[in-house]
Write an enzyme that holds these catalytic residues in place. Structure first.
Site, PDB file in Angstrom:
ATOM      1  N   ASP A   1      23.004   4.564  -0.200  1.00 49.32           N
ATOM      2  CA  ASP A   1      24.036   3.573  -0.556  1.00 49.32           C
ATOM      3  C   ASP A   1      25.293   4.240  -1.131  1.00 49.32           C
ATOM      4  O   ASP A   1      25.807   3.815  -2.183  1.00 49.32           O
ATOM      5  CB  ASP A   1      23.492   2.587  -1.621  1.00 49.32           C
ATOM      6  CG  ASP A   1      22.101   2.057  -1.299  1.00 49.32           C
ATOM      7  OD1 ASP A   1      21.829   1.766  -0.131  1.00 49.32           O
ATOM      8  OD2 ASP A   1      21.287   1.933  -2.241  1.00 49.32           O
TER       9      ASP A   1
ATOM     10  N   GLU B   1      23.486  -7.702   3.120  1.00 50.86           N
ATOM     11  CA  GLU B   1      23.742  -6.988   1.855  1.00 50.86           C
ATOM     12  C   GLU B   1      24.828  -5.939   2.098  1.00 50.86           C
ATOM     13  O   GLU B   1      25.385  -5.865   3.184  1.00 50.86           O
ATOM     14  CB  GLU B   1      22.453  -6.306   1.345  1.00 50.86           C
ATOM     15  CG  GLU B   1      21.890  -5.263   2.284  1.00 50.86           C
ATOM     16  CD  GLU B   1      20.504  -4.751   1.878  1.00 50.86           C
ATOM     17  OE1 GLU B   1      19.912  -5.258   0.918  1.00 50.86           O
ATOM     18  OE2 GLU B   1      20.011  -3.835   2.564  1.00 50.86           O
TER      19      GLU B   1
HETATM   20  O1  FUB Z   1      18.946   1.035  -2.261  1.00 48.79           O
HETATM   21  C1  FUB Z   1      18.373  -0.209  -2.601  1.00 48.79           C
HETATM   22  C2  FUB Z   1      18.877  -1.282  -1.714  1.00 48.79           C
HETATM   23  O2  FUB Z   1      18.612  -0.946  -0.360  1.00 48.79           O
HETATM   24  C3  FUB Z   1      20.370  -1.485  -1.752  1.00 48.79           C
HETATM   25  O3  FUB Z   1      20.843  -2.139  -2.875  1.00 48.79           O
HETATM   26  C4  FUB Z   1      20.527  -2.203  -0.478  1.00 48.79           C
HETATM   27  O4  FUB Z   1      21.841  -2.345  -0.040  1.00 48.79           O
HETATM   28  C5  FUB Z   1      19.693  -1.354   0.452  1.00 48.79           C
HETATM   29  O5  FUB Z   1      20.379  -0.207   0.897  1.00 48.79           O
END
Ligand code: FUB
Length: 340
Positions: A32, A239
């Site tokens: 991320d 997301e």
């Molecule tokens: O890294 C944890 C979670 O996985 C992130 O917050 C999401 O966007 C996904 O990449």
């Protein structure tokens, strides 16, 4: 040099660009990556993956991160400096577990790390920690941002100096629990033919420590001006919101989650609405796809991650970067992370 010219030439001719890049670092797992240019360097604020032994499930319990490191690069092709651990879950009074995708912002020489974590009631909230340096360490606020919920904060500084936070993520990110404004005990999703759950935007207060307004929905529209629906898994928001500006337009990019693309939509205001345009990055090795986009010395870079180094373990990811290109209409060329 000649080789580079040939490579650039062929990049310009392709619609989907295949690009093989190596992990930026190999001594930790990182994911991320949120990249920003601060003090003329590229600073990267990623999640810090590790193997906590939690079994995989649909709510993402296996993403059980407990701290953050900050990285920087003086040259996009050069060394990556690890500035070490800058914040741990034990430092954060309100947080219990799962420090997920963070972001950072600079204002008046002060640096802000925004991060989601589950509180003592197992509800995701978004916190802030501050530092006088982009490389941290960061000192957290006692409480999460009032009125914050869900995950994946991305803080965008607009050209007029206002700051906006985009946030939200469905499934394990809990956005679906907040449809009534209160945290629901069960998941609640709109029907397949109804508009999909929207990511959120809130203008930040002057000190960047709170929301200056109630979070609002960010509309993502299809080519007919209709909201993208829940059943449109290839295009609906899941997301990993990110916003950047190019040629006076606002580019809202995000992950489609269970269809694993980084997609984007364009609008005329930070609030949107944004009209869907296409895919920036096709699926990578591992379940999640999460990115950031930054301009550095006239070139545009996509920071992302994949699970190649861990041979496919979805909770052990490695941050990577690649250059991206726009065509003459401002469309971003679709990238594929692997050469054949
Ligand atoms: O890294 C944890 C979670 O996985 C992130 O917050 C999401 O966007 C996904 O990449």
């Amino acid at each position: 040099e000649e080789k580079d010219e040939v490579a650039e030439d062929s990049l310009a001719q392709q619609d989907t660009i295949r690009y093989h890049s190596e992990p930026l670092i190999t001594d930790h797992y990182t994911a991320d990556p949120s990249a920003h240019v601060f003090e003329d360097k590229i600073f990267i604020y990623p999640s810090h993956d590790w193997d906590s032994g939690k079994p995989e499930d649909d709510t993402g319990n296996h993403f059980n991160m407990k701290d953050y490191h900050v990285y920087s690069m003086e040259d996009p092709n050069g060394e990556v400096t690890d500035h070490g651990e800058v914040l741990t879950v034990e430092d954060v009074a309100w947080a219990e577990r799962q420090m997920w995708a963070p972001d950072a912002a600079e204002k008046d020489g002060k640096y802000y790390l925004f991060f989601p974590a589950k509180d003592k009631d197992d509800i995701f909230r978004i916190g802030v920690a501050t530092s006088n340096n982009p490389e941290g360490p960061f000192t957290p606020e006692e409480e999460p941002i009032e009125g914050s919920y869900s995950i994946d904060p991305a803080v965008y500084k607009d050209t007029d100096g206002e700051y906006y936070m985009y946030f939200g993520g469905i499934w394990g990110g809990q956005l679906q629990r907040w449809q009534t404004g209160e945290f629901a005990e069960e998941d609640e999703y709109p029907a397949d033919d109804e508009p999909a759950l929207r990511p959120k935007i809130a203008k930040m207060s002057d000190d960047l420590l709170s929301f200056a307004e109630e979070p609002k929905d960010v509309e993502i529209l299809d080519e007919n001006g209709e909201p993208i629906t829940t059943g449109d898994n290839d295009r609906r928001f899941f997301e990993a919101a990110w916003v950047h500006q190019y040629n006076d337009k606002y580019y809202f990019s995000y992950s489609t989650g269970d269809t694993h693309n980084i997609a984007y939509a364009i609008g005329d205001s930070p609030y949107g609405p944004f009209t869907y345009q296409g895919v920036i990055l096709e699926p990578v090795v591992g379940w999640t796809n999460h990115h950031s986009i930054v301009e550095y010395e006239g070139k545009w870079y996509l920071f992302y991650h994949d699970s190649s180094l861990s041979e496919g373990k979805t909770y052990l990811r490695s941050m990577k970067m690649m250059e991206i290109e726009y065509d003459e209409d401002g469309k971003i060329k679709t990238m594929q992370s692997y050469t054949e």
